[in-house]
Design an enzyme around this catalytic site. Sequence first.
Site, PDB file in Angstrom:
ATOM      1  N   LEU A  57      11.362  25.754  22.833  1.00 29.30           N
ATOM      2  CA  LEU A  57      10.606  25.221  24.059  1.00 29.30           C
ATOM      3  C   LEU A  57       9.637  26.219  24.821  1.00 29.30           C
ATOM      4  O   LEU A  57       8.446  26.310  25.395  1.00 29.30           O
ATOM      5  CB  LEU A  57      11.276  24.865  25.219  1.00 29.30           C
ATOM      6  CG  LEU A  57      12.348  23.507  24.865  1.00 29.30           C
ATOM      7  CD1 LEU A  57      13.332  23.230  25.838  1.00 29.30           C
ATOM      8  CD2 LEU A  57      11.359  22.315  24.515  1.00 29.30           C
ATOM      9  N   GLY A  82      14.480  36.669  25.506  1.00 26.06           N
ATOM     10  CA  GLY A  82      14.704  35.798  24.499  1.00 26.06           C
ATOM     11  C   GLY A  82      14.112  34.244  24.592  1.00 26.06           C
ATOM     12  O   GLY A  82      12.953  34.264  25.267  1.00 26.06           O
ATOM     13  N   LYS A 130      19.085  28.609  26.688  1.00 22.50           N
ATOM     14  CA  LYS A 130      18.478  30.122  26.971  1.00 22.50           C
ATOM     15  C   LYS A 130      19.189  31.071  25.917  1.00 22.50           C
ATOM     16  O   LYS A 130      20.371  31.201  26.486  1.00 22.50           O
ATOM     17  CB  LYS A 130      18.317  30.485  28.294  1.00 22.50           C
ATOM     18  CG  LYS A 130      17.456  31.604  28.426  1.00 22.50           C
ATOM     19  CD  LYS A 130      16.992  31.687  29.830  1.00 22.50           C
ATOM     20  CE  LYS A 130      16.343  33.135  30.103  1.00 22.50           C
ATOM     21  NZ  LYS A 130      15.991  33.280  31.716  1.00 22.50           N
ATOM     22  N   ASP A 167       9.291  36.398  40.880  1.00 21.78           N
ATOM     23  CA  ASP A 167       8.670  35.897  39.736  1.00 21.78           C
ATOM     24  C   ASP A 167       7.931  34.559  39.984  1.00 21.78           C
ATOM     25  O   ASP A 167       8.279  33.696  38.841  1.00 21.78           O
ATOM     26  CB  ASP A 167       9.119  36.162  38.390  1.00 21.78           C
ATOM     27  CG  ASP A 167       8.404  36.105  37.241  1.00 21.78           C
ATOM     28  OD1 ASP A 167       7.193  36.495  37.449  1.00 21.78           O
ATOM     29  OD2 ASP A 167       8.951  36.206  36.248  1.00 21.78           O
TER      30      ASP A 167
END
Length: 497
Positions: free
Chosen positions: A282, A288, A304, A399
């Site tokens: 995705l 990663g 994830k 972020d």
Amino acid sequence: MKIKDSTHLQALMTIKNTLKDPHGVLKNWDQDSVDPCSWTTVSCSLENFVTGLEVPGQNLSGLLSPSIGNLTNLETILLQNNNITGLIPAEIGKLTKLRTLDLSSNHLYGAIPTSVGNLESLQYLRLNNNTLSGPFPSASANLSQLVFLDLSYNNLSGPVPGSLARTFNIVGNPLICGTNNAERDCYGTAPMPPYNLNSSLPPAIMSKSHKFAIAFGTAIGCIGLLVLAAGFLFWWRHRRNRQVLFDVDDQHMENVSLGNVKRFQFRELQSATGNFSSKNILGKGGFGYVYRGQFPDGTLVAVKRLKDGNAAGGEAQFQTEVEMISLALHRNLLRLYGFCMTATERLLVYPYMSNGSVASRLKGKPPLDWVTRKRIALGAGRGLLYLHEQCDPKIIHRDVKAANILLDDCCEAIVGDFGLAKLLDHRDSHVTTAVRGTVGHIAPEYLSTGQSSEKTDVFGFGILLLELVTGQTALEFGKTANQKGAMLDWVYETEKN
């Protein structure tokens, strides 16, 4: 519930008046206001129905008013980690649209009202870490939509219904989860078999002599007292240290426990993602890849997988993300399904967001309409407001960008990727750290001083709004103009013209 309805306005004011608010988070709840949707901690739908009361971790005390039952369009109640006392009002059963109810870590007592069985839309129920007593709410077996149930660390008694939520936790109730019950009966991710806890002694023992029965009963009583004492000590330590989630030292790896967050086996995630097939990727980031996965029951997830689970940066990313997401619970924040840890792997499992990220949709077909863009902006803003104002300690995301705002089936904004987040006490103005973030989204003062606060998130949110308006990401602006900060320069030039 239309905001012009004085009955519902009065219900909100009654709720405020029965609570004690030491931090003043409800101070703008004004009787003379014509728009409760502008009140802090109140969420509304696009049709101006009040759908959420979200005041976690603000040291509220006092009672929860029965008037809450008059807010018939409520979908979310988040009042966890406060000091609210008294009974859970039976009127809460009137909230048939309620999907999330979290009253955990308060001082509520008495029985769980049977009217809870009327909450046909309820999906998420947390009443853990209170002093609730009485029989286990058999009506919970009627909640067909319930996927998460946590009644741990109360004083409930059996029998337990044979059908519970997909994920449940009832540990810490000595009359239910005593020494005679297998640990798997007290928490898990599948419905437990029916059993009756009213009779704790097998028939063979009951048929023994009266003298032996008295001795056996005395022994059981002593054991019960020891279990209660141990349970109380565990509960106290759990409440005192609930933010300390785990030790990632390899030698303690097998003892990691995150409460109600499921620990997956690596082979489960390997199977769900097609052996981490490149076809299921995705997205990717600095630590990663994220894969689409599907479990045998049809549940879609995003997995994830860190590049190097033993690398210092990857380990810190893993621990930070789990800690932050476990501390924060809000409809506009990404929640954690589970995790996986092996000697070489670190994986996190999240709900699958069918509409991807805002960054991906800005260039997608069909383009996002303006109503959807506005809803995304409001949802992301609500999520950040929760992190900054309603979490204790507050959480600085560090972020905020279009790529980290995910969209669910209804294109509701979900703030994700907490790998760079930092905790900040409400008494502190900033935290000094090495500069982290994404080019084009980092506040200038953060770059120059290394001091991060909620203001740096607000800057990132402002860039996100520009991305929504222009349809381009900040990084794309920089590439076009061959310089950093080009999006802000464009705004300045637009204002001049």
